[in-house]
Structure formats: C-alpha cells, structure tokens
Scaffold this active site. Structure first.
Site, PDB file in Angstrom:
ATOM      1  N   SER A   1       0.799  -1.225   0.000  1.00  0.00           N
ATOM      2  CA  SER A   1       0.000   0.000   0.000  1.00  0.00           C
ATOM      3  C   SER A   1       0.831   1.274   0.000  1.00  0.00           C
ATOM      4  CB  SER A   1      -0.959  -0.003   1.193  1.00  0.00           C
ATOM      5  OG  SER A   1      -0.268  -0.208   2.402  1.00  0.00           O
TER       6      SER A   1
ATOM      7  N   HIS B   1      -5.316  -3.139  -2.875  1.00  0.00           N
ATOM      8  CA  HIS B   1      -4.915  -2.200  -3.934  1.00  0.00           C
ATOM      9  C   HIS B   1      -4.770  -2.859  -5.305  1.00  0.00           C
ATOM     10  CE1 HIS B   1      -4.169   0.980  -0.990  1.00  0.00           C
ATOM     11  NE2 HIS B   1      -3.736   0.005  -0.213  1.00  0.00           N
TER      12      HIS B   1
ATOM     13  N   LYS C   1     -11.606   1.033  -1.922  1.00  0.00           N
ATOM     14  CA  LYS C   1     -10.587   1.579  -2.829  1.00  0.00           C
ATOM     15  C   LYS C   1     -11.112   1.590  -4.263  1.00  0.00           C
ATOM     16  CE  LYS C   1      -7.471   1.135   0.794  1.00  0.00           C
ATOM     17  NZ  LYS C   1      -6.971   0.217   1.796  1.00  0.00           N
TER      18      LYS C   1
HETATM   19  C1  LIG Z   1      -6.951   0.076   3.212  1.00  0.00           C
HETATM   20  C2  LIG Z   1      -6.385  -1.249   3.529  1.00  0.00           C
HETATM   21  C3  LIG Z   1      -6.999  -2.089   4.451  1.00  0.00           C
HETATM   22  C4  LIG Z   1      -8.150  -1.637   5.300  1.00  0.00           C
HETATM   23  O1  LIG Z   1      -9.331  -1.642   4.604  1.00  0.00           O
HETATM   24  P1  LIG Z   1     -10.539  -0.760   5.178  1.00  0.00           P
HETATM   25  O2  LIG Z   1     -11.729  -1.293   4.471  1.00  0.00           O
HETATM   26  O3  LIG Z   1     -10.210   0.642   4.834  1.00  0.00           O
HETATM   27  O4  LIG Z   1     -10.581  -1.002   6.648  1.00  0.00           O
HETATM   28  C5  LIG Z   1      -6.490  -3.351   4.623  1.00  0.00           C
HETATM   29  N1  LIG Z   1      -5.406  -3.765   3.934  1.00  0.00           N
HETATM   30  C6  LIG Z   1      -4.759  -2.963   3.064  1.00  0.00           C
HETATM   31  C7  LIG Z   1      -3.563  -3.475   2.350  1.00  0.00           C
HETATM   32  C8  LIG Z   1      -5.221  -1.674   2.838  1.00  0.00           C
HETATM   33  O5  LIG Z   1      -4.586  -0.869   2.019  1.00  0.00           O
END
Ligand SMILES: *Cc1c(COP(=O)(O)O)cnc(C)c1O
Length: 382
Positions: A176, A204, A236
C-alpha cells in the site's frame, strides 16, 4: 497517569504529529480542501467510481428500499438479500465458491487471522504488510514472524524451521505504501512446500490489475490452490465501503462461526451493498478505466524520470516519491498544496523510519493535463 500533552509535544518535535484536512467537496480529483481548489493525488478511488452516477443511484434506490442502517449483525438479523447477492456476485468475480462480507478491511484481516491461528501456531508476514495484517497476527496470539520484504527465500527459511502448529503466510498483493507487487507465485510455492496457508490482502490490486480487474491473483494467473484465502476491500477501486474474504465453502462457514470481528459488529448498510453491486459491474466491464490509468502512470513515470526524481519500483497507481526526512516530506506536501496539488506526506509508523514519502496515487478520473500540472509543480518544489 500518562502525560498526554508531553507525548503530543514530542510527536510535534519529531515531525510525526498528524492532522486531518477538512474536505468540503465530494470524493473526486478536483477537490476543495482547506479552503482552496486542488487537484487531488491521494485518493484510493483508483477507477473514479466513488462518485459515479450509477453507483450513487444504486445507493439512493437502496436506501429507498432498505432504509439506512442494517439494524443488527449478520448472524442476528442484519443479513439482507442485498448483502447476499453481493457475496454471490463477488464469488463469481473472484472465481471462488464463496465470499463473506466484512464491515471493513481492517476487521476482515483481524477476523480471518485470529480465527485461523492461535497459541502454538505461526503467522509469517512481509515486513511491509498493512498495519491491519500485523494487528491480526498480534491479536491471534500466534508467534508472529516477519520476513524481508518480498523475499520468498527468507520466508522459505523461516517456514522450514517450524514443524508444528498451523502456519499462515500473509502478504499484501500490492503494497500500500510502495506500490510494488508481491511475488505471489514464489510465496505460494514456499507455502505449499511447508503445508502453510497463503492469505493475500489485495486491497490495492482489485480493479486495477488483471484484464477484468481480478487483481494480483489474476495478474499472475493463480487460483484457489495457490491462494486459498483472498481478501478484497471495497473502499478503494470499488469506490464504496466494506471488505470481503473469498475462498472455499468450509473456510467461509468456519469464519461465520469463529471470526469475532464478523460476528460482533453491525452489518454494512444494505444500500452500501447495492452501491457496491453497481460498482462491481463497472469495475469488471469498463476496461478503459484500467487502460487510462496505465497511460497516466506511464506519462508520470517518464516525466518524473526526465526531472531526475527518484521513483520506486512500482507499476501500479501508487507512485511514491521517497523523501526520507519527516519534516521535509511535510514541508513539501504543504508547498504542493499552495500550488493546488494535494498529496499526503506519509511518515512512520506507517512507513519505516527514515523513509517518509509523498504517496502519489492516480485515478482513471485524472486527465493527462493533471499529470502534466503535477510534474510542473514537482519540478518547482523538489
Ligand atoms: C486500506 C487497507 C486495508 C483496510 O481496509 P478498510 O476497508 O479501509 O478497513 C487493509 N489492507 C490494506 C492493504 C489496505 O490498504
């Protein structure tokens, strides 16, 4: 009692104090932040779906039908036909028998790791894994072993030392804060050789990688044999909210029984599930969004290389500029903001000490002129 003011002052001195910016426009590329018009390069809305008319409409129709709150947890009385249809559509999308919706990705990661592992077991994690994966490892009370970033040989060595208990290997699909892709074929081979589970959090990768957005596993052509536990987040590229776990029938049934962050929380609003169903259709069919994103990424990388900026080894929409010093990263972010460019400075503990960075992210909603504007401003500021 802990002296909170002293600790806050220390964070400020270390350049680690965090503050929220107040947005007063809808999610999108052109934003209104801190009282000025800006072009945003820091959203994870990679495909530009968060404010897509079809998705917005689906949420409106959803609230007309279902109301706002789900009213209960999934196991009590909160599991609606909207949630169930989304789970089935996500199963078809990922090519796996079942999926299970969670209210956030953070909770999905805690829930899965702590349900599968406990005392006497081993969780192996990439050093740069997302905080929620590390927290899941800690919560499980298994022995947490971190391996060097992307290093399947190091993982292999650590796996070979353990011959009792459950073994779970956990990795981000796309990292990320760095944007690089985990070497899943090698990690899967190491896991298989040592009778370990492999869990991939592709927050991602979904929507961005793979011909129809199937993510990192699609990019490598891997199935459930290689990656038995697959996590996706919906906040995302889906532009919505929530998360899911995809896998075998028995995995999903086991999680329904055992994953505490699944059991003891209110189900997502059903209208959010309806909105996500609409975004899943767009995500799979509108390939032009992925194509455009790749063109923008290429344009940025070649322009940045011409300016002599140091890029990281990333071919995803996450294109960090490594700065190093915390204060410098913040100062640069503020200088960019004055020029109408919104990019967050990412500092420890989100990234390792001494590797503060500007985390630039691209979206299919950006135009080529936005990328050019970003490069112009970076040339002046850097
Ligand atoms: C954003 C993210 C999460 C968390 O997801 P949310 O739905 O925002 O709680 C988990 N793992 C990764 C790799 C992320 O980038």
């Amino acid at each position: 009692m802990r002296n909170l003011n002293a600790e806050l002052t220390r964070l400020k001195q270390q350049g680690l104090y965090r503050q929220r910016r107040i947005l007063d426009s809808a999610t999108g590329i052109y934003a209104h932040a801190d009282g000025r018009e800006v072009i945003s390069f820091c959203s994870n809305d990679y495909l530009g779906l968060a404010n897509h008319p079809d998705v917005v409409k689906a949420m409106q129709t959803g609230t007309d039908h279902w109301g706002v709150g789900s009213g209960a947890s999934h196991l009590v009385n909160g599991h609606t036909a909207a949630h169930h249809a989304l789970e089935e559509e996500l199963a078809a999308f990922t090519g796996r028998p079942r999926t299970l919706l969670f209210s956030t990705g953070y909770m999905a990661n805690l829930g899965v790791i702590a349900a599968l592992c406990g005392r006497g077991d081993y969780v192996f994690e990439d050093r740069l894994n997302h905080a929620s994966l590390l927290d899941g490892g800690l919560l499980s009370q298994a022995r947490l072993q971190r391996y060097a970033h992307g290093d399947s040989a190091a993982l292999e060595t650590q796996l070979a030392r353990r011959d009792s208990g459950e073994k779970l290997v956990v990795t981000d699909g796309v990292f990320s804060m760095d944007g690089d892709i985990a070497p899943l074929p090698e990690l899967a081979a190491a896991a298989k050789d040592h009778n370990a589970w492999l869990m991939v959090d592709d927050a991602h990768g979904f929507g961005v990688l793979g011909a129809t957005g199937g993510g990192t596993v699609a990019h490598f052509g891997l199935g459930m044999d290689e990656v038995p536990i697959l996590i996706g987040t919906l906040g995302k590229a889906f532009g919505s909210f929530g998360a899911f776990v995809a896998g075998a029938e028995e995995l999903i049934e086991f999680l329904i029984q055992k994953a505490r962050p699944y059991i003891y929380t209110t189900a997502l609003p059903p209208a959010v599930a309806e909105a996500t169903r609409a975004s899943l259709k767009l995500l799979q069919t509108e390939n032009w969004r992925r194509d455009k994103l790749q063109r923008l990424i290429q344009r940025f990388r070649s322009g940045a290389a011409e300016l002599g900026l140091t890029l990281m080894d990333s071919y995803t929409p996450i294109q960090p500029l490594l700065i190093g010093d915390n204060d410098r990263a913040v100062a640069l972010s503020q200088a960019l903001l004055k020029q109408g460019i919104l990019i967050g400075a990412i500092r420890p503990p989100t990234v390792p000490e001494g590797s503060a960075r500007l985390r630039i992210t691209f979206s299919a909603a950006h135009r080529e002129v936005d990328v050019d504007q970003l490069l112009t401003v970076l040339e002046m500021a850097a």
